[in-house]
Design a protein around this motif. Sequence first.
Motif, mmCIF file in Angstrom:
data_model
loop_
_atom_site.group_PDB
_atom_site.id
_atom_site.type_symbol
_atom_site.label_atom_id
_atom_site.label_comp_id
_atom_site.label_asym_id
_atom_site.label_seq_id
_atom_site.Cartn_x
_atom_site.Cartn_y
_atom_site.Cartn_z
ATOM 1 N N ASN A 1 0.824 -1.208 0.000
ATOM 2 C CA ASN A 1 0.000 0.000 0.000
ATOM 3 C C ASN A 1 0.861 1.262 0.000
ATOM 4 O O ASN A 1 0.337 2.375 0.011
ATOM 5 C CB ASN A 1 -0.957 0.004 1.191
ATOM 6 C CG ASN A 1 -0.261 -0.164 2.528
ATOM 7 O OD1 ASN A 1 0.884 -0.613 2.596
ATOM 8 N ND2 ASN A 1 -0.945 0.187 3.592
ATOM 9 N N CYS B 1 -5.179 1.067 -1.031
ATOM 10 C CA CYS B 1 -5.567 -0.344 -0.949
ATOM 11 C C CYS B 1 -5.112 -1.071 -2.212
ATOM 12 O O CYS B 1 -5.449 -0.655 -3.327
ATOM 13 C CB CYS B 1 -7.083 -0.466 -0.796
ATOM 14 S SG CYS B 1 -7.643 -2.182 -0.629
ATOM 15 N N LYS C 1 -6.141 -3.581 -3.599
ATOM 16 C CA LYS C 1 -7.245 -4.118 -4.393
ATOM 17 C C LYS C 1 -7.565 -3.220 -5.572
ATOM 18 O O LYS C 1 -8.042 -3.684 -6.613
ATOM 19 C CB LYS C 1 -8.468 -4.273 -3.486
ATOM 20 C CG LYS C 1 -9.606 -5.061 -4.104
ATOM 21 C CD LYS C 1 -10.729 -5.290 -3.103
ATOM 22 C CE LYS C 1 -11.847 -6.122 -3.715
ATOM 23 N NZ LYS C 1 -12.945 -6.356 -2.726
ATOM 24 N N SER D 1 -4.091 -8.007 -3.546
ATOM 25 C CA SER D 1 -4.879 -8.539 -2.445
ATOM 26 C C SER D 1 -5.042 -7.473 -1.370
ATOM 27 O O SER D 1 -4.072 -6.820 -0.977
ATOM 28 C CB SER D 1 -4.192 -9.776 -1.845
ATOM 29 O OG SER D 1 -4.133 -10.815 -2.797
ATOM 30 N N SER D 2 -6.259 -7.312 -0.885
ATOM 31 C CA SER D 2 -6.521 -6.332 0.162
ATOM 32 C C SER D 2 -6.216 -6.935 1.524
ATOM 33 O O SER D 2 -6.272 -8.144 1.714
ATOM 34 C CB SER D 2 -7.982 -5.880 0.105
ATOM 35 O OG SER D 2 -8.281 -5.013 1.154
ATOM 36 N N CYS E 1 -5.158 -1.614 5.135
ATOM 37 C CA CYS E 1 -4.362 -1.108 4.020
ATOM 38 C C CYS E 1 -4.429 0.408 3.859
ATOM 39 O O CYS E 1 -3.496 1.008 3.310
ATOM 40 C CB CYS E 1 -4.750 -1.799 2.708
ATOM 41 S SG CYS E 1 -6.498 -1.721 2.301
#
Length: 332
Positions: free
Chosen positions: A238, A258, A260, A265-266, A270
Amino acid sequence: MKKPLPVKIVEALGWVYALLLSLGVVVGIATQPSQWVNYIVPATYGFTLIVFMRLALRKGRRAWFVVEMAALWVGVIVVFASLDRIWPITSLTLLILPIVLLYFPSSDRWLVEKSCGAPVGKCYGVVCIVVGLAILVEVILPMARLNYVLNEQSRTMSMFGRSLLCCMLLNNVARESGEYWVDPASCTNSTQFVQALCEKYKDDFGECPCNLGLYTNIWCIAVNSPKEDLFPMIFTCNIDPRELLSRTEGDRGLTLTCPKACGGSSFNFCEKMALIIRVCGAAQIVRNKYSSPNHIFSGDIPKPNPDTYFLTPTGRVDLVDEQLGTGPTEPL
Protein backbone atom coordinates in the motif's frame (compact mmCIF):
# COMPACT_ATOMS: atom_id res chain seq x y z
CA MET A 1 -55.90 -3.68 32.49
CA LYS A 2 -54.98 -5.25 29.21
CA LYS A 3 -51.30 -5.07 28.32
CA PRO A 4 -50.82 -2.09 25.96
CA LEU A 5 -49.11 -2.34 22.59
CA PRO A 6 -45.96 -0.35 23.62
CA VAL A 7 -45.27 -2.83 26.43
CA LYS A 8 -45.78 -5.77 24.05
CA ILE A 9 -43.25 -4.20 21.66
CA VAL A 10 -40.78 -3.81 24.53
CA GLU A 11 -41.11 -7.47 25.42
CA ALA A 12 -40.60 -8.40 21.75
CA LEU A 13 -37.43 -6.31 21.62
CA GLY A 14 -36.14 -8.23 24.61
CA TRP A 15 -36.48 -11.42 22.58
CA VAL A 16 -34.70 -9.72 19.68
CA TYR A 17 -31.74 -9.23 22.00
CA ALA A 18 -31.96 -12.87 22.99
CA LEU A 19 -31.86 -13.85 19.32
CA LEU A 20 -28.85 -11.60 18.68
CA LEU A 21 -27.00 -13.09 21.62
CA SER A 22 -27.79 -16.62 20.47
CA LEU A 23 -26.61 -15.82 16.96
CA GLY A 24 -23.39 -14.31 18.27
CA VAL A 25 -22.70 -17.34 20.46
CA VAL A 26 -23.40 -19.88 17.68
CA VAL A 27 -21.23 -18.06 15.14
CA GLY A 28 -18.49 -17.49 17.70
CA ILE A 29 -18.30 -21.14 18.75
CA ALA A 30 -18.43 -22.26 15.11
CA THR A 31 -15.51 -20.02 14.14
CA GLN A 32 -13.49 -20.44 17.37
CA PRO A 33 -14.40 -23.77 19.01
CA SER A 34 -11.51 -23.56 21.47
CA GLN A 35 -12.87 -20.27 22.85
CA TRP A 36 -16.36 -21.60 23.57
CA VAL A 37 -16.23 -20.45 27.20
CA ASN A 38 -15.89 -16.84 26.02
CA TYR A 39 -19.29 -17.16 24.34
CA ILE A 40 -21.20 -19.37 26.79
CA VAL A 41 -20.59 -16.93 29.66
CA PRO A 42 -22.09 -13.90 27.80
CA ALA A 43 -25.03 -16.07 26.72
CA THR A 44 -25.76 -17.07 30.32
CA TYR A 45 -25.42 -13.44 31.37
CA GLY A 46 -27.77 -12.29 28.62
CA PHE A 47 -30.55 -14.78 29.22
CA THR A 48 -30.38 -14.15 32.97
CA LEU A 49 -30.93 -10.44 32.34
CA ILE A 50 -33.86 -11.18 30.05
CA VAL A 51 -35.55 -13.13 32.87
CA PHE A 52 -34.98 -10.24 35.30
CA MET A 53 -36.28 -7.74 32.72
CA ARG A 54 -39.55 -9.67 32.41
CA LEU A 55 -39.84 -9.79 36.20
CA ALA A 56 -39.21 -6.02 36.39
CA LEU A 57 -42.03 -5.39 33.90
CA ARG A 58 -44.46 -7.64 35.76
CA LYS A 59 -43.73 -5.76 38.98
CA GLY A 60 -44.00 -2.36 37.30
CA ARG A 61 -40.36 -1.50 38.05
CA ARG A 62 -39.44 0.73 35.13
CA ALA A 63 -36.13 1.96 36.59
CA TRP A 64 -34.92 -1.61 37.13
CA PHE A 65 -36.00 -2.54 33.62
CA VAL A 66 -34.04 0.39 32.11
CA VAL A 67 -30.86 -0.56 34.01
CA GLU A 68 -31.17 -4.24 33.08
CA MET A 69 -31.90 -3.35 29.45
CA ALA A 70 -28.74 -1.25 29.35
CA ALA A 71 -26.70 -4.09 30.88
CA LEU A 72 -28.09 -6.50 28.28
CA TRP A 73 -27.30 -4.02 25.51
CA VAL A 74 -23.66 -3.82 26.67
CA GLY A 75 -23.45 -7.63 26.61
CA VAL A 76 -24.73 -7.78 23.03
CA ILE A 77 -22.24 -5.11 21.94
CA VAL A 78 -19.32 -6.96 23.55
CA VAL A 79 -20.21 -10.27 21.91
CA PHE A 80 -20.69 -8.74 18.49
CA ALA A 81 -17.52 -6.68 18.84
CA SER A 82 -15.53 -9.88 19.22
CA LEU A 83 -17.06 -11.08 15.96
CA ASP A 84 -16.42 -7.79 14.16
CA ARG A 85 -20.19 -7.32 13.65
CA ILE A 86 -20.96 -4.11 15.47
CA TRP A 87 -24.11 -2.31 14.34
CA PRO A 88 -23.89 0.90 16.39
CA ILE A 89 -27.02 2.65 15.15
CA THR A 90 -29.17 -0.48 15.24
CA SER A 91 -28.04 -1.54 18.70
CA LEU A 92 -28.44 1.95 20.13
CA THR A 93 -31.95 2.10 18.68
CA LEU A 94 -32.78 -1.22 20.32
CA LEU A 95 -31.73 0.30 23.63
CA ILE A 96 -33.47 3.68 23.41
CA LEU A 97 -36.71 2.49 21.77
CA PRO A 98 -37.88 0.33 24.73
CA ILE A 99 -37.16 3.19 27.13
CA VAL A 100 -39.24 5.59 25.03
CA LEU A 101 -42.09 3.08 24.73
CA LEU A 102 -42.26 2.63 28.50
CA TYR A 103 -42.95 6.37 28.90
CA PHE A 104 -46.10 6.26 26.77
CA PRO A 105 -49.26 7.18 28.80
CA SER A 106 -50.74 3.72 28.28
CA SER A 107 -47.49 2.15 29.52
CA ASP A 108 -47.56 4.46 32.55
CA ARG A 109 -51.07 3.34 33.49
CA TRP A 110 -50.22 -0.34 33.03
CA LEU A 111 -47.05 -0.04 35.14
CA VAL A 112 -49.00 1.67 37.93
CA GLU A 113 -51.49 -1.20 37.92
CA LYS A 114 -48.70 -3.79 37.98
CA SER A 115 -47.04 -2.00 40.88
CA CYS A 116 -50.28 -2.40 42.86
CA GLY A 117 -51.26 1.24 42.58
CA ALA A 118 -47.93 2.68 43.72
CA PRO A 119 -46.85 5.65 41.57
CA VAL A 120 -44.26 4.79 38.97
CA GLY A 121 -41.26 7.11 39.21
CA LYS A 122 -40.20 8.91 36.08
CA CYS A 123 -36.50 8.05 36.77
CA TYR A 124 -35.30 10.60 34.25
CA GLY A 125 -31.90 10.69 35.94
CA VAL A 126 -31.42 6.95 35.41
CA VAL A 127 -32.49 7.25 31.77
CA CYS A 128 -30.09 10.14 31.11
CA ILE A 129 -27.19 8.25 32.70
CA VAL A 130 -27.95 5.06 30.74
CA VAL A 131 -28.33 6.84 27.40
CA GLY A 132 -25.19 8.91 28.03
CA LEU A 133 -23.15 5.82 28.85
CA ALA A 134 -24.60 4.04 25.83
CA ILE A 135 -23.53 6.78 23.46
CA LEU A 136 -20.10 6.86 25.10
CA VAL A 137 -19.69 3.10 24.67
CA GLU A 138 -20.78 3.37 21.02
CA VAL A 139 -17.89 5.76 20.42
CA ILE A 140 -15.20 4.16 22.57
CA LEU A 141 -15.78 0.45 21.95
CA PRO A 142 -15.43 0.52 18.13
CA MET A 143 -12.24 2.61 18.47
CA ALA A 144 -10.81 0.19 21.04
CA ARG A 145 -11.84 -2.74 18.84
CA LEU A 146 -10.15 -1.16 15.81
CA ASN A 147 -6.92 -0.53 17.70
CA TYR A 148 -6.92 -4.09 19.01
CA VAL A 149 -7.45 -5.56 15.55
CA LEU A 150 -4.77 -3.34 14.01
CA ASN A 151 -2.25 -4.22 16.71
CA GLU A 152 -2.94 -7.95 16.42
CA GLN A 153 -2.72 -7.96 12.64
CA SER A 154 0.40 -5.80 12.60
CA ARG A 155 2.16 -8.26 14.92
CA THR A 156 1.16 -11.15 12.67
CA MET A 157 2.37 -9.37 9.56
CA SER A 158 5.62 -8.37 11.26
CA MET A 159 6.28 -12.05 11.95
CA PHE A 160 5.58 -12.99 8.32
CA GLY A 161 7.69 -10.08 7.05
CA ARG A 162 10.68 -11.18 9.12
CA SER A 163 10.22 -14.75 7.90
CA LEU A 164 10.29 -13.49 4.34
CA LEU A 165 13.43 -11.44 5.05
CA CYS A 166 15.03 -14.54 6.55
CA CYS A 167 14.33 -16.46 3.34
CA MET A 168 15.81 -13.63 1.27
CA LEU A 169 18.98 -13.64 3.38
CA LEU A 170 19.33 -17.39 2.99
CA ASN A 171 18.75 -16.96 -0.72
CA ASN A 172 21.63 -14.45 -0.90
CA VAL A 173 23.90 -16.85 0.97
CA ALA A 174 23.03 -19.54 -1.58
CA ARG A 175 23.86 -17.15 -4.45
CA GLU A 176 27.22 -16.18 -2.95
CA SER A 177 28.15 -19.82 -2.37
CA GLY A 178 27.29 -20.81 -5.94
CA GLU A 179 24.26 -22.90 -4.97
CA TYR A 180 20.81 -22.80 -6.52
CA TRP A 181 19.06 -19.54 -5.71
CA VAL A 182 15.93 -17.67 -6.73
CA ASP A 183 16.94 -14.82 -9.01
CA PRO A 184 14.54 -11.89 -8.55
CA ALA A 185 15.40 -10.74 -12.08
CA SER A 186 13.60 -13.85 -13.36
CA CYS A 187 10.36 -12.77 -11.65
CA THR A 188 7.96 -10.23 -13.11
CA ASN A 189 6.40 -9.32 -9.76
CA SER A 190 6.90 -9.77 -6.03
CA THR A 191 4.27 -12.51 -5.75
CA GLN A 192 6.25 -14.80 -8.07
CA PHE A 193 9.42 -14.09 -6.11
CA VAL A 194 7.76 -14.73 -2.73
CA GLN A 195 6.16 -17.96 -3.96
CA ALA A 196 9.49 -19.18 -5.32
CA LEU A 197 11.21 -18.43 -2.02
CA CYS A 198 8.48 -20.19 -0.06
CA GLU A 199 8.77 -23.21 -2.30
CA LYS A 200 12.56 -23.30 -1.88
CA TYR A 201 12.47 -23.01 1.91
CA LYS A 202 9.16 -24.74 2.65
CA ASP A 203 10.89 -27.51 4.63
CA ASP A 204 13.08 -25.21 6.74
CA PHE A 205 10.48 -24.79 9.47
CA GLY A 206 13.03 -25.03 12.24
CA GLU A 207 15.15 -22.17 10.96
CA CYS A 208 13.07 -20.14 8.54
CA PRO A 209 9.33 -20.72 8.48
CA CYS A 210 7.89 -19.50 5.22
CA ASN A 211 4.19 -20.18 5.00
CA LEU A 212 2.66 -16.77 4.36
CA GLY A 213 -0.77 -17.96 3.32
CA LEU A 214 -3.01 -14.94 2.71
CA TYR A 215 0.01 -12.64 3.09
CA THR A 216 1.83 -13.86 -0.03
CA ASN A 217 0.54 -11.19 -2.40
CA ILE A 218 0.99 -7.96 -0.43
CA TRP A 219 4.70 -7.12 -0.49
CA CYS A 220 7.08 -4.68 -2.13
CA ILE A 221 10.62 -6.08 -2.20
CA ALA A 222 13.84 -4.15 -2.78
CA VAL A 223 16.25 -5.67 -5.30
CA ASN A 224 19.94 -4.64 -5.33
CA SER A 225 19.38 -2.62 -2.19
CA PRO A 226 22.24 -0.86 -0.39
CA LYS A 227 23.65 -2.58 2.68
CA GLU A 228 22.31 0.06 5.04
CA ASP A 229 20.58 -1.20 8.16
CA LEU A 230 17.75 1.34 7.86
CA PHE A 231 16.99 0.81 4.18
CA PRO A 232 13.42 -0.53 3.61
CA MET A 233 13.99 -4.06 2.33
CA ILE A 234 10.37 -5.24 2.48
CA PHE A 235 7.17 -3.29 3.01
CA THR A 236 3.46 -3.66 2.38
CA CYS A 237 2.35 -2.76 -1.11
CA ASN A 238 0.00 0.00 0.00
CA ILE A 239 3.15 2.20 -0.11
CA ASP A 240 4.58 3.59 -3.34
CA PRO A 241 8.39 3.12 -3.07
CA ARG A 242 8.95 6.36 -4.99
CA GLU A 243 7.01 8.27 -2.33
CA LEU A 244 8.73 6.41 0.49
CA LEU A 245 12.24 7.36 -0.67
CA SER A 246 11.39 10.84 -1.99
CA ARG A 247 13.63 13.62 -0.67
CA THR A 248 11.70 16.49 -2.25
CA GLU A 249 8.44 15.63 -0.45
CA GLY A 250 9.85 14.22 2.77
CA ASP A 251 7.37 16.12 4.94
CA ARG A 252 4.34 14.91 3.01
CA GLY A 253 2.41 11.92 4.31
CA LEU A 254 2.41 8.78 2.18
CA THR A 255 -0.69 7.85 0.20
CA LEU A 256 -1.68 4.47 1.64
CA THR A 257 -3.60 2.88 -1.21
CA CYS A 258 -5.57 -0.34 -0.95
CA PRO A 259 -3.84 -2.88 -3.27
CA LYS A 260 -7.25 -4.12 -4.39
CA ALA A 261 -7.58 -0.97 -6.51
CA CYS A 262 -4.64 -2.20 -8.62
CA GLY A 263 -5.69 -5.84 -8.77
CA GLY A 264 -3.75 -6.94 -5.68
CA SER A 265 -4.88 -8.54 -2.44
CA SER A 266 -6.52 -6.33 0.16
CA PHE A 267 -5.71 -6.51 3.86
CA ASN A 268 -7.73 -5.01 6.68
CA PHE A 269 -5.60 -1.98 7.52
CA CYS A 270 -4.36 -1.11 4.02
CA GLU A 271 -5.58 2.50 4.21
CA LYS A 272 -4.79 3.02 7.89
CA MET A 273 -1.23 1.80 8.35
CA ALA A 274 1.67 0.01 6.70
CA LEU A 275 4.51 -2.30 7.68
CA ILE A 276 8.19 -1.74 6.82
CA ILE A 277 10.97 -4.30 7.39
CA ARG A 278 14.47 -2.80 7.33
CA VAL A 279 17.66 -4.47 6.09
CA CYS A 280 18.65 -5.03 9.73
CA GLY A 281 15.40 -6.92 10.35
CA ALA A 282 13.68 -4.20 12.39
CA ALA A 283 9.94 -3.98 11.78
CA GLN A 284 8.19 -0.61 11.82
CA ILE A 285 4.45 -0.03 11.90
CA VAL A 286 3.61 3.22 10.12
CA ARG A 287 0.28 4.86 10.98
CA ASN A 288 -1.36 7.05 8.36
CA LYS A 289 -0.97 10.30 10.28
CA TYR A 290 2.76 9.66 10.91
CA SER A 291 3.63 8.39 7.44
CA SER A 292 5.89 11.13 6.03
CA PRO A 293 9.34 9.86 4.93
CA ASN A 294 11.05 12.34 7.26
CA HIS A 295 9.10 10.92 10.20
CA ILE A 296 9.67 7.31 9.18
CA PHE A 297 13.43 7.73 8.71
CA SER A 298 13.93 10.46 11.36
CA GLY A 299 14.97 12.98 8.70
CA ASP A 300 17.68 10.73 7.18
CA ILE A 301 16.00 9.23 4.11
CA PRO A 302 18.21 6.42 2.74
CA LYS A 303 19.51 6.65 -0.81
CA PRO A 304 19.09 3.62 -3.10
CA ASN A 305 21.83 2.24 -5.34
CA PRO A 306 21.76 3.24 -9.02
CA ASP A 307 20.53 -0.26 -9.90
CA THR A 308 18.00 -0.58 -7.06
CA TYR A 309 14.42 -1.33 -8.04
CA PHE A 310 11.35 -2.78 -6.36
CA LEU A 311 9.19 -5.77 -7.17
CA THR A 312 5.51 -5.19 -6.36
CA PRO A 313 2.50 -7.50 -6.82
CA THR A 314 1.65 -5.63 -10.04
CA GLY A 315 5.16 -5.50 -11.53
CA ARG A 316 8.51 -3.76 -11.31
CA VAL A 317 9.03 -0.18 -10.10
CA ASP A 318 12.23 1.56 -11.14
CA LEU A 319 13.50 4.47 -9.09
CA VAL A 320 14.20 7.63 -11.09
CA ASP A 321 16.47 10.33 -9.66
CA GLU A 322 14.04 13.08 -10.60
CA GLN A 323 11.21 11.35 -8.72
CA LEU A 324 13.31 10.74 -5.62
CA GLY A 325 14.82 14.19 -5.58
CA THR A 326 18.36 12.79 -5.65
CA GLY A 327 19.36 14.06 -9.09
CA PRO A 328 18.83 16.89 -11.58
CA THR A 329 15.28 17.73 -12.51
CA GLU A 330 16.35 19.03 -15.91
CA PRO A 331 18.75 17.50 -18.44
CA LEU A 332 22.22 19.05 -18.41
